[in-house]
Design a protein around this motif. Structure first.
Motif, PDB file in Angstrom:
ATOM      1  N   ARG A 102     -12.026  -4.245  13.575  1.00 30.09           N
ATOM      2  CA  ARG A 102     -13.004  -4.238  12.482  1.00 30.09           C
ATOM      3  C   ARG A 102     -14.386  -4.713  12.946  1.00 30.09           C
ATOM      4  O   ARG A 102     -15.407  -4.301  12.419  1.00 30.09           O
ATOM      5  CB  ARG A 102     -12.512  -5.099  11.313  1.00 30.09           C
ATOM      6  CG  ARG A 102     -12.565  -6.588  11.538  1.00 30.09           C
ATOM      7  CD  ARG A 102     -12.242  -7.368  10.272  1.00 30.09           C
ATOM      8  NE  ARG A 102     -12.556  -8.773  10.444  1.00 30.09           N
ATOM      9  CZ  ARG A 102     -11.729  -9.778  10.188  1.00 30.09           C
ATOM     10  NH1 ARG A 102     -10.508  -9.536   9.736  1.00 30.09           N
ATOM     11  NH2 ARG A 102     -12.120 -11.023  10.372  1.00 30.09           N
ATOM     12  N   GLN A 147      -8.388  -7.410   0.884  1.00 30.29           N
ATOM     13  CA  GLN A 147      -9.413  -8.430   0.617  1.00 30.29           C
ATOM     14  C   GLN A 147      -9.187  -9.220  -0.662  1.00 30.29           C
ATOM     15  O   GLN A 147      -9.389 -10.436  -0.684  1.00 30.29           O
ATOM     16  CB  GLN A 147     -10.798  -7.774   0.577  1.00 30.29           C
ATOM     17  CG  GLN A 147     -11.308  -7.347   1.927  1.00 30.29           C
ATOM     18  CD  GLN A 147     -12.718  -7.869   2.187  1.00 30.29           C
ATOM     19  OE1 GLN A 147     -13.032  -9.006   1.896  1.00 30.29           O
ATOM     20  NE2 GLN A 147     -13.546  -7.019   2.746  1.00 30.29           N
ATOM     21  N   VAL A 202     -10.328   1.006   7.155  1.00 27.58           N
ATOM     22  CA  VAL A 202     -11.233   0.380   6.192  1.00 27.58           C
ATOM     23  C   VAL A 202     -10.581   0.316   4.818  1.00 27.58           C
ATOM     24  O   VAL A 202     -10.673  -0.695   4.107  1.00 27.58           O
ATOM     25  CB  VAL A 202     -12.574   1.148   6.135  1.00 27.58           C
ATOM     26  CG1 VAL A 202     -13.433   0.648   4.969  1.00 27.58           C
ATOM     27  CG2 VAL A 202     -13.327   0.995   7.450  1.00 27.58           C
ATOM     28  N   GLU A 203      -9.908   1.389   4.421  1.00 25.98           N
ATOM     29  CA  GLU A 203      -9.201   1.388   3.135  1.00 25.98           C
ATOM     30  C   GLU A 203      -8.124   0.312   3.115  1.00 25.98           C
ATOM     31  O   GLU A 203      -7.921  -0.375   2.100  1.00 25.98           O
ATOM     32  CB  GLU A 203      -8.570   2.759   2.886  1.00 25.98           C
ATOM     33  CG  GLU A 203      -7.788   2.835   1.571  1.00 25.98           C
ATOM     34  CD  GLU A 203      -7.023   4.145   1.408  1.00 25.98           C
ATOM     35  OE1 GLU A 203      -6.085   4.173   0.583  1.00 25.98           O
ATOM     36  OE2 GLU A 203      -7.360   5.117   2.108  1.00 25.98           O
ATOM     37  N   LEU A 204      -7.427   0.135   4.241  1.00 29.07           N
ATOM     38  CA  LEU A 204      -6.387  -0.885   4.317  1.00 29.07           C
ATOM     39  C   LEU A 204      -6.971  -2.277   4.128  1.00 29.07           C
ATOM     40  O   LEU A 204      -6.442  -3.087   3.353  1.00 29.07           O
ATOM     41  CB  LEU A 204      -5.667  -0.795   5.658  1.00 29.07           C
ATOM     42  CG  LEU A 204      -4.632  -1.906   5.897  1.00 29.07           C
ATOM     43  CD1 LEU A 204      -3.446  -1.730   4.960  1.00 29.07           C
ATOM     44  CD2 LEU A 204      -4.181  -1.927   7.339  1.00 29.07           C
ATOM     45  N   TYR A 237     -17.301  -4.254  10.052  1.00 33.23           N
ATOM     46  CA  TYR A 237     -16.659  -4.468   8.741  1.00 33.23           C
ATOM     47  C   TYR A 237     -16.775  -5.938   8.351  1.00 33.23           C
ATOM     48  O   TYR A 237     -16.454  -6.834   9.142  1.00 33.23           O
ATOM     49  CB  TYR A 237     -15.198  -4.056   8.799  1.00 33.23           C
ATOM     50  CG  TYR A 237     -14.479  -4.156   7.458  1.00 33.23           C
ATOM     51  CD1 TYR A 237     -14.412  -3.067   6.613  1.00 33.23           C
ATOM     52  CD2 TYR A 237     -13.878  -5.354   7.056  1.00 33.23           C
ATOM     53  CE1 TYR A 237     -13.761  -3.148   5.384  1.00 33.23           C
ATOM     54  CE2 TYR A 237     -13.230  -5.447   5.837  1.00 33.23           C
ATOM     55  CZ  TYR A 237     -13.178  -4.337   4.999  1.00 33.23           C
ATOM     56  OH  TYR A 237     -12.538  -4.425   3.794  1.00 33.23           O
ATOM     57  N   ASP A 270      -9.789  -3.080   2.693  1.00 31.34           N
ATOM     58  CA  ASP A 270     -10.238  -3.195   1.305  1.00 31.34           C
ATOM     59  C   ASP A 270      -9.071  -3.568   0.397  1.00 31.34           C
ATOM     60  O   ASP A 270      -9.213  -4.363  -0.545  1.00 31.34           O
ATOM     61  CB  ASP A 270     -10.856  -1.881   0.832  1.00 31.34           C
ATOM     62  CG  ASP A 270     -12.216  -1.611   1.458  1.00 31.34           C
ATOM     63  OD1 ASP A 270     -12.679  -0.454   1.388  1.00 31.34           O
ATOM     64  OD2 ASP A 270     -12.805  -2.562   2.009  1.00 31.34           O
ATOM     65  N   HIS A 271      -7.904  -2.993   0.676  1.00 27.78           N
ATOM     66  CA  HIS A 271      -6.688  -3.309  -0.072  1.00 27.78           C
ATOM     67  C   HIS A 271      -6.309  -4.784   0.100  1.00 27.78           C
ATOM     68  O   HIS A 271      -5.815  -5.427  -0.842  1.00 27.78           O
ATOM     69  CB  HIS A 271      -5.555  -2.396   0.422  1.00 27.78           C
ATOM     70  CG  HIS A 271      -4.186  -2.792  -0.029  1.00 27.78           C
ATOM     71  ND1 HIS A 271      -3.687  -2.490  -1.275  1.00 27.78           N
ATOM     72  CD2 HIS A 271      -3.193  -3.482   0.624  1.00 27.78           C
ATOM     73  CE1 HIS A 271      -2.460  -2.959  -1.380  1.00 27.78           C
ATOM     74  NE2 HIS A 271      -2.139  -3.562  -0.252  1.00 27.78           N
ATOM     75  N   GLU A 283      -1.719   9.426   5.318  1.00 29.84           N
ATOM     76  CA  GLU A 283      -2.871   9.051   6.117  1.00 29.84           C
ATOM     77  C   GLU A 283      -3.478   7.775   5.538  1.00 29.84           C
ATOM     78  O   GLU A 283      -3.413   7.543   4.324  1.00 29.84           O
ATOM     79  CB  GLU A 283      -3.926  10.165   6.126  1.00 29.84           C
ATOM     80  CG  GLU A 283      -3.465  11.446   6.807  1.00 29.84           C
ATOM     81  CD  GLU A 283      -4.547  12.512   6.823  1.00 29.84           C
ATOM     82  OE1 GLU A 283      -4.313  13.576   7.422  1.00 29.84           O
ATOM     83  OE2 GLU A 283      -5.626  12.256   6.229  1.00 29.84           O
ATOM     84  N   LEU A 284      -4.077   6.969   6.422  1.00 24.36           N
ATOM     85  CA  LEU A 284      -4.654   5.708   5.948  1.00 24.36           C
ATOM     86  C   LEU A 284      -5.794   5.313   6.876  1.00 24.36           C
ATOM     87  O   LEU A 284      -5.600   5.145   8.077  1.00 24.36           O
ATOM     88  CB  LEU A 284      -3.596   4.603   5.917  1.00 24.36           C
ATOM     89  CG  LEU A 284      -4.065   3.212   5.473  1.00 24.36           C
ATOM     90  CD1 LEU A 284      -4.616   3.258   4.045  1.00 24.36           C
ATOM     91  CD2 LEU A 284      -2.916   2.207   5.560  1.00 24.36           C
ATOM     92  N   ASP A 285      -6.967   5.177   6.296  1.00 22.28           N
ATOM     93  CA  ASP A 285      -8.117   4.713   7.064  1.00 22.28           C
ATOM     94  C   ASP A 285      -8.062   3.180   7.151  1.00 22.28           C
ATOM     95  O   ASP A 285      -7.777   2.521   6.141  1.00 22.28           O
ATOM     96  CB  ASP A 285      -9.420   5.146   6.372  1.00 22.28           C
ATOM     97  CG  ASP A 285     -10.639   4.790   7.194  1.00 22.28           C
ATOM     98  OD1 ASP A 285     -11.141   3.662   7.026  1.00 22.28           O
ATOM     99  OD2 ASP A 285     -11.079   5.619   7.999  1.00 22.28           O
ATOM    100  N   HIS A 322       0.855  -1.189   0.000  1.00 19.97           N
ATOM    101  CA  HIS A 322       0.000   0.000   0.000  1.00 19.97           C
ATOM    102  C   HIS A 322       0.894   1.243   0.000  1.00 19.97           C
ATOM    103  O   HIS A 322       1.851   1.339   0.779  1.00 19.97           O
ATOM    104  CB  HIS A 322      -0.921   0.014   1.218  1.00 19.97           C
ATOM    105  CG  HIS A 322      -2.009   1.032   1.122  1.00 19.97           C
ATOM    106  ND1 HIS A 322      -1.777   2.382   1.292  1.00 19.97           N
ATOM    107  CD2 HIS A 322      -3.339   0.903   0.862  1.00 19.97           C
ATOM    108  CE1 HIS A 322      -2.911   3.040   1.136  1.00 19.97           C
ATOM    109  NE2 HIS A 322      -3.876   2.170   0.877  1.00 19.97           N
TER     110      HIS A 322
END
Length: 529
Positions: A520, A477, A470-472, A525, A474-475, A466-468, A435
């Motif tokens: 999560r 999955q 949830v975004e991580l 999530y 998603d990366h 910055e990194l949320d 990422h």
């Protein structure tokens, strides 16, 4: 019994000749007889021969539990082809790596996962054929030839292909979780498979008329050698398999099917124990349960509540069962004493044996040839390192008492055990590090409320990034198995490091779940399967 025959294909032929019309396995809605298993295996073998695949070649199998898996397994063994079972959750980089590392010439894959083959097809170095199981049109895969499973085997002969397969020949490559590097492929002979099987039979006191039940997948050691093989070699016995575990319906199913023994691993015992108590909990036909781990805090209460004797063992993909408790010789909290065909000791970091009561690494040495794995395929450095000083080093920390009983303490390596699955921290870290916002990542296991562990990733971000969480996730999955996607995420300004700049993971484990750790499950999530 099977009269000492020790190759899967030969034992199937023996049972088909003597019990061809008898049911061998029930898969929820379908059944498979010994005769159908033998004929189907021969069809697979002869169809593979028509593709130029023969003894010593490698073929991957990526299927759910079902008749097609067992028929394929039989056919590969009849030819002396080495099977490479693939976890059905694998995809992307790891999936491609396994197919290349094992030099697979073909893969038998369920239709719902063909797109995973197509996604990495350009990177596959040896794959020539994809055999697709399931209804519907065959999806093409660039660069390889695709075949419909039903059509592939329909016209093939049911006669034995006539290939001589010896007990010491390689049977399977089982990939272990990578820790400081990529996953390693442990090569097991037919004899290793059957030595584990016969030890389970002796340890459990199995006799004629058993009905063995498993909810574990056929790409795992547990279902293959602790359920299927014992059911194959025991007279008047059979197996029942499910694809999914249901704690609420488990005992009702055992009653309905007349199950006499079960296997467990991961959090299975704890999940059953946490179900609401019922008046008929002890009214079930199951006599014994085989596996690991059995949580000390519920072991005796579980046995009393469900009237089941728990047999706890210790082992690995490479060794099979290495130590065992028995019903007659059992010590609560331990994983038992060495099985008859292994020497097991505790060594210090210089490979000196330590006195009883002293922690060290669990090491194993066979007393018989070919009863444990023979090598890590195409990885001689790892093979030599694992067998240094003529002992196999498990990478696990343990202790032996004065009575010769071993207790597993923890893993010296960085593999994480979550709900029966081994997760490579190295492979999860590799995906997360890709990422663009991530400078460094460390993945560790933290205690789970269901026993075993959950996955925590500790992340140091690039400056000003910055990194949320949830975004991580998603990366993650689409790039790793669902069970490996971290549950917990924590961000730090700097990692604890040694003078050589290696991350001190033991400090992260000791810190565990801090107040700033994101969970999560607390936000609902959902991880896709």
């Amino acid at each position: 019994m099977y009269d000492g025959i020790e190759t899967f294909g030969a034992v199937v032929a023996h049972r088909a000749e003597n019990d061809g019309d008898r049911r061998f396995v029930r898969f929820e809605e379908t059944e498979l007889t010994f005769g159908e298993l033998s004929d189907g295996g021969n069809r697979i073998a002869n169809a593979l021969v028509s593709l130029g695949i023969g003894k010593g070649d490698k073929v991957a199998v990526m299927l759910p539990n079902g008749p097609e898996y067992l028929v394929t397994w039989t056919g590969l063994c009849r030819l002396g082809v080495v099977e490479v079972p693939i976890n059905v959750a694998y995809k992307g980089d790891l999936f491609a790596y396994l197919l290349n590392q094992a030099e697979c010439r073909a893969i038998v894959v369920a239709r719902q996962w063909v797109d995973r083959v197509a996604a990495v097809a350009a990177r596959l170095e040896t794959l020539d054929h994809v055999v697709v199981v399931g209804d519907g049109a065959v999806q093409s895969v660039a660069g390889v030839t695709t075949h419909d499973f039903a059509g592939f085997v329909a016209s093939a002969a049911t006669t034995d292909p006539g290939v001589a397969v010896a007990t010491e020949d390689p049977s399977v490559i089982l990939f272990t979780s990578g820790t400081t590097g990529p996953s390693k492929g442990a090569v097991l002979s037919h004899k290793a498979n059957f030595r584990l099987c016969t030890n389970v039979i002796d340890l459990m006191g199995y006799g004629a008329g058993e009905r063995l039940f498993t909810v574990f997948p056929l790409f795992h050691v547990n279902a293959r050698y602790n359920t299927i093989l014992p059911g194959l070699v025991l007279d008047d016995s059979d197996c029942v398999m499910h694809d999914r575990f249901s704690a609420s319906r488990f005992w009702d199913f055992c009653r309905a099917e007349g199950v006499t023994a079960i296997n467990y691993m991961g959090a299975l015992l704890m999940m059953l124990f946490k179900q609401p108590e019922r008046d008929d909990d002890a009214d079930n036909p199951v006599r014994r349960a085989y596996g690991a781990p059995s949580p000390v805090e519920i072991h005796e209460a579980f046995e009393k509540r469900f009237d089941v004797k728990i047999v706890e063992v210790y082992g690995s993909t490479e060794t099979g069962t290495a130590t065992m408790n028995t019903v007659e010789n059992f010590k609560l909290g331990s994983c038992g004493f060495a099985v008859p065909y292994y020497d097991v000791k505790i060594f210090d970091e210089m490979d000196n044996e330590v006195p009883p009561g002293t922690e060290g690494e669990i090491v194993v040495r066979p007393k018989e040839p070919y009863v444990m794995f023979t090598e890590y395929y195409r990885n001689p450095e790892a093979t030599v390192k694992a067998f240094r000083n003529l002992w196999f080093h498990t990478g696990d920390r343990g202790v032996m008492d004065t009575d010769g009983y071993f207790t597993f303490v923890d893993r010296m390596k960085d593999a994480i055990r979550r709900r029966g699955e081994n997760i490579s921290s190295w492979e999860v870290e590799k995906v997360i590090a890709d990422h663009p916002a991530v400078l460094d990542a460390a993945v560790v296991g933290v205690p789970s409320e269901l026993t075993e562990e959950e996955v925590l990733v500790v992340i140091q971000l690039n400056e000003d990034a910055e990194l949320d969480p949830v975004e991580l996730l998603d990366h993650c999955q689409d790039r790793m198995a669902h069970f490996a996607v971290p549950r917990y995420v924590r961000f730090v300004d700097a990692m604890p490091r040694t003078p050589s700049q290696r991350i001190e993971k033991y400090k992260l484990r000791e810190e565990g779940l801090t107040d700033d750790t994101w969970d999560r499950e607390s936000v609902g999530y959902e991880v896709r399967r």
